[in-house]
Motif scaffolding. Sequence first.
Motif, PDB file in Angstrom:
ATOM      1  N   ILE A  20      -3.406 -11.630  14.004  1.00  8.62           N
ATOM      2  CA  ILE A  20      -3.865 -10.747  12.919  1.00  8.62           C
ATOM      3  C   ILE A  20      -4.147  -9.345  13.451  1.00  8.62           C
ATOM      4  CG2 ILE A  20      -5.718 -10.366  11.218  1.00  8.62           C
ATOM      5  CD1 ILE A  20      -5.840 -13.374  10.804  1.00  8.62           C
ATOM      6  N   LEU A  43      -1.352   6.900  -6.497  1.00  9.74           N
ATOM      7  CA  LEU A  43      -2.802   6.748  -6.441  1.00  9.74           C
ATOM      8  C   LEU A  43      -3.118   5.969  -5.176  1.00  9.74           C
ATOM      9  CD1 LEU A  43      -3.538   5.625 -10.131  1.00  9.74           C
ATOM     10  CD2 LEU A  43      -3.368   7.937  -9.224  1.00  9.74           C
ATOM     11  N   ARG A  45      -5.137   4.302  -2.054  1.00  8.73           N
ATOM     12  CA  ARG A  45      -6.444   3.752  -1.716  1.00  8.73           C
ATOM     13  C   ARG A  45      -6.241   2.747  -0.587  1.00  8.73           C
ATOM     14  NH1 ARG A  45     -10.524  -0.035  -2.990  1.00  8.73           N
ATOM     15  NH2 ARG A  45      -9.130  -1.408  -4.112  1.00  8.73           N
ATOM     16  N   GLY A  47      -6.561  -0.395   1.685  1.00  5.68           N
ATOM     17  CA  GLY A  47      -6.952  -1.779   1.461  1.00  5.68           C
ATOM     18  C   GLY A  47      -6.663  -2.298   0.065  1.00  5.68           C
ATOM     19  N   ALA A  48      -5.989  -1.496  -0.761  1.00  2.32           N
ATOM     20  CA  ALA A  48      -5.698  -1.947  -2.118  1.00  2.32           C
ATOM     21  C   ALA A  48      -4.767  -3.158  -2.085  1.00  2.32           C
ATOM     22  CB  ALA A  48      -5.072  -0.823  -2.933  1.00  2.32           C
ATOM     23  N   PHE A  49      -4.872  -4.001  -3.110  1.00  2.00           N
ATOM     24  CA  PHE A  49      -4.032  -5.193  -3.173  1.00  2.00           C
ATOM     25  C   PHE A  49      -2.602  -4.857  -3.589  1.00  2.00           C
ATOM     26  CE2 PHE A  49      -8.109  -7.221  -3.060  1.00  2.00           C
ATOM     27  CZ  PHE A  49      -7.882  -8.477  -2.546  1.00  2.00           C
ATOM     28  N   ALA A  50      -2.422  -3.702  -4.261  1.00  2.00           N
ATOM     29  CA  ALA A  50      -1.100  -3.344  -4.761  1.00  2.00           C
ATOM     30  C   ALA A  50      -0.993  -1.825  -4.812  1.00  2.00           C
ATOM     31  CB  ALA A  50      -0.888  -3.944  -6.161  1.00  2.00           C
ATOM     32  N   GLY A  51       0.236  -1.327  -4.813  1.00  2.00           N
ATOM     33  CA  GLY A  51       0.459   0.114  -4.884  1.00  2.00           C
ATOM     34  C   GLY A  51       0.406   0.596  -6.330  1.00  2.00           C
ATOM     35  N   CYS A  52      -0.156   1.774  -6.535  1.00  2.79           N
ATOM     36  CA  CYS A  52      -0.305   2.311  -7.895  1.00  2.79           C
ATOM     37  C   CYS A  52       0.431   3.642  -8.008  1.00  2.79           C
ATOM     38  CB  CYS A  52      -1.781   2.534  -8.226  1.00  2.79           C
ATOM     39  SG  CYS A  52      -2.749   1.018  -8.188  1.00  2.79           S
ATOM     40  N   ILE A 149       5.214   2.899  -1.482  1.00  2.99           N
ATOM     41  CA  ILE A 149       3.826   2.607  -1.873  1.00  2.99           C
ATOM     42  C   ILE A 149       3.340   1.238  -1.415  1.00  2.99           C
ATOM     43  CG2 ILE A 149       3.880   4.161  -3.874  1.00  2.99           C
ATOM     44  CD1 ILE A 149       4.015   1.615  -5.637  1.00  2.99           C
ATOM     45  N   GLY A 150       4.153   0.508  -0.688  1.00  3.66           N
ATOM     46  CA  GLY A 150       3.648  -0.778  -0.217  1.00  3.66           C
ATOM     47  C   GLY A 150       4.668  -1.483   0.633  1.00  3.66           C
ATOM     48  N   GLY A 151       4.240  -2.587   1.203  1.00  2.00           N
ATOM     49  CA  GLY A 151       5.141  -3.359   2.032  1.00  2.00           C
ATOM     50  C   GLY A 151       4.415  -4.567   2.576  1.00  2.00           C
ATOM     51  N   GLU A 152       5.175  -5.452   3.157  1.00  2.00           N
ATOM     52  CA  GLU A 152       4.591  -6.680   3.708  1.00  2.00           C
ATOM     53  C   GLU A 152       5.291  -6.997   5.018  1.00  2.00           C
ATOM     54  OE1 GLU A 152       2.171  -8.648   3.051  1.00  2.00           O
ATOM     55  OE2 GLU A 152       2.673 -10.510   4.076  1.00  2.00           O
TER      56      GLU A 152
ATOM     57  N   LEU B  71       2.059   2.414 -12.955  1.00  2.00           N
ATOM     58  CA  LEU B  71       2.789   1.216 -12.529  1.00  2.00           C
ATOM     59  C   LEU B  71       2.104   0.653 -11.303  1.00  2.00           C
ATOM     60  CD1 LEU B  71       6.451   2.487 -12.905  1.00  2.00           C
ATOM     61  CD2 LEU B  71       5.081   1.160 -14.528  1.00  2.00           C
ATOM     62  N   ALA B  73       2.535  -2.172  -8.251  1.00  2.00           N
ATOM     63  CA  ALA B  73       3.612  -2.953  -7.646  1.00  2.00           C
ATOM     64  C   ALA B  73       3.166  -3.565  -6.333  1.00  2.00           C
ATOM     65  CB  ALA B  73       4.823  -2.057  -7.390  1.00  2.00           C
ATOM     66  N   CYS B  74       3.681  -4.735  -6.042  1.00  2.00           N
ATOM     67  CA  CYS B  74       3.398  -5.312  -4.733  1.00  2.00           C
ATOM     68  C   CYS B  74       4.517  -6.234  -4.293  1.00  2.00           C
ATOM     69  CB  CYS B  74       2.074  -6.045  -4.705  1.00  2.00           C
ATOM     70  SG  CYS B  74       1.835  -7.132  -6.070  1.00  2.00           S
ATOM     71  N   THR B  75       4.516  -6.520  -3.012  1.00  2.00           N
ATOM     72  CA  THR B  75       5.513  -7.422  -2.442  1.00  2.00           C
ATOM     73  C   THR B  75       4.822  -8.385  -1.495  1.00  2.00           C
ATOM     74  OG1 THR B  75       7.547  -7.570  -1.116  1.00  2.00           O
ATOM     75  CG2 THR B  75       6.055  -5.772  -0.586  1.00  2.00           C
ATOM     76  N   GLN B 109      -5.839  -5.119  -9.633  1.00  2.00           N
ATOM     77  CA  GLN B 109      -6.020  -3.697  -9.979  1.00  2.00           C
ATOM     78  C   GLN B 109      -6.120  -3.475 -11.488  1.00  2.00           C
ATOM     79  OE1 GLN B 109      -5.105  -3.150  -5.823  1.00  2.00           O
ATOM     80  NE2 GLN B 109      -6.070  -1.749  -7.221  1.00  2.00           N
ATOM     81  N   ARG B 277     -12.298  -6.062   0.059  1.00  2.00           N
ATOM     82  CA  ARG B 277     -11.332  -5.092  -0.475  1.00  2.00           C
ATOM     83  C   ARG B 277     -11.665  -4.703  -1.913  1.00  2.00           C
ATOM     84  NH1 ARG B 277      -5.785  -8.151   0.698  1.00  2.00           N
ATOM     85  NH2 ARG B 277      -4.807  -6.134   0.273  1.00  2.00           N
TER      86      ARG B 277
END
Lengths: 361, 361
Positions: A20, A43, A45, A47-52, A149-152, B71, B73-75, B109, B277
């Motif tokens: 981790i 938008l 932030r 630690g956000a769970f999803a991109g905005c 705006i995000g990735g994994e 919008l 979005a997440c992955t 969110q 979070r």
Amino acid sequence: MTRKNRPNKGLTYAQAGVDIDAGDRTVDRITAHLRRTYGPRVLGRDGAFAGCFRLDYNERLFKRNYKDPVLIACTDGVGTKVLLAVQMGIHDTIGQDCVAMNVNDMIVQGAEPLFFLDYVGVHRVIPEQMEQIVKGVADGCQLAGCALIGGETAEMPDVYKPGDYDLAGFAVGVCELKRVIDGQRVEPGDIIIGLTSSGIHSNGYTLVRAILKHAKLNLDKVYPDLEDTRPLGRVLLEPTRIYARQVVSVLRSYKRKRPIGGMAHITGGGLPGNVNRALHSSVDAKIHKKAWQIPPLFKFLQRQGKVDEQEMFRVFNMGVGYTLIVRPHFTEAIMEKLRKAGEQPFVLGRITRGTGRVVLS
Amino acid sequence: MTRKNRPNKGLTYAQAGVDIDAGDRTVDRITAHLRRTYGPRVLGRDGAFAGCFRLDYNERLFKRNYKDPVLIACTDGVGTKVLLAVQMGIHDTIGQDCVAMNVNDMIVQGAEPLFFLDYVGVHRVIPEQMEQIVKGVADGCQLAGCALIGGETAEMPDVYKPGDYDLAGFAVGVCELKRVIDGQRVEPGDIIIGLTSSGIHSNGYTLVRAILKHAKLNLDKVYPDLEDTRPLGRVLLEPTRIYARQVVSVLRSYKRKRPIGGMAHITGGGLPGNVNRALHSSVDAKIHKKAWQIPPLFKFLQRQGKVDEQEMFRVFNMGVGYTLIVRPHFTEAIMEKLRKAGEQPFVLGRITRGTGRVVLS
């Protein structure tokens, strides 16, 4: 909590193969790359769970620009081009390929790219390598004019071999409903314009690697037949061109008229398997193979692998990465706009009455 | 063009390991699964390069519902839970896990799920297996109330081992700007509500598999300690719960008031690594471990792997899959709405002044 020198003898997540902390270090490294793709619509932030992502810069602009917005989304990976990246130890361009594969698909429908997310499955997270991968994704997003705006990153030591990874992406764009391009308006007499590819792009690498093996080619060698000063491996890793800014600028320049009836991103299936996706069932696309110069790389691979020409055209883009089907009256104006945007467009052929097929001659 | 009995001896894409026809057969099989997730907002077209989704059913409704849409979005993937699916030969539930991992992140969110796309990297396309995977994805989309508008299957025989695959997904939702939930409104005195998980969900499977190996557990055996009539493998494959409809219905029921300050989807990192979070830097979340019954599966794995309790809480959800932080005055009303939506909510703890930490006691 430190994860080292733990007192008990029980199993921990780290012992089971998931680090981790390496994941956390990776996040630190890639954050700067994400941020350089941000515009005022993101938008942000931590630690956000999803991109905005705001659909427009502000409410007023949004209402002016969209009456009935359609979201256009796609997902794609880079195929076994990753294996070549791994073999060459070059990880900072494959991300551009990933963005290109998605964004070029999306603009076909008339969309403007908004944002992108990436997924990396990996044997083990090496923060430096991961940064290189995401740097390439961010480069691609900047070229395409969209925000990352995000990735994994999924560390899966029992799925991926040491050093290996897989890279997939997801892109979302927007288009006003009335301006969605779906090929229904293509007419006999329309002209097919082609845009050059930068090489193999991101399809057909399983065949490329089979040819490499079959003909015992050396990735580190400069082959004169390639007419390129770089070694074969570098030529093969050349990132996929991104056509987004050029195509979007042409689309935007026609506010009322709709001179583009259909477009196609030339991926797996080549010209015959993709231009047909821009047609309806009562037209054919007649493409003249002599309309453009097939780049030396394709001829080299065909010769080395003794690959049938039809198979070459079915698997590779053969030098044409993107096509636009336009009204004949607008052909020169659109080609001029494309030239100003840095393209070298050429007329590939034209639309005739038919049954939805691509005829190569 | 048939791909069999080709006359020349040159290399073909099929010989190189990519079977385009198997891909085509897969598309035929999965189309029906995609279609059952479609609503009137999906603009369907065969062979399209990208999925198209209207932001609302019509222009009038859209203008009424959104002033300034964001919008979201997440992955995410399903981690090494795929390996368990492969080992058990059960492929029709892992897709729900994939949807859950994404949609549960997105609703945190304040978003309503709109659409989903999946990416499957695979050793070799087996149409029947691929249909099972996509069936699960479509099931998950129906549970979440979103449309499955696209996907990609990448056949990569040199990346994935025979029988193996990786599954990732991508979800997009929408939220009016003023109603985006970002944890900034969480206050001391707020109540933390927990929703039950259905088991391990989709995080920590690398540790689960290490425990299986360490304790020589048998996936086909029914262990009385599990208090479940199903064999261990089936219990471990139980798909991740999707909280979307329940949470969205609660959010929708408060048109003006905003009684929910923050939410968290409990994934890798467990309660301490996810509830934080949903906090800002001047509050803590106090969670009482005795507030809920830790399900037998977690106790069984802890015992079999001799895993430290702190590590268990850091890796697994321990029976709590989702949390909501709500104003105390609204606690009972929100719990009642959740019960009506089929949940068994419980009070996990409360918010105090602090520094953005989760305190388990």
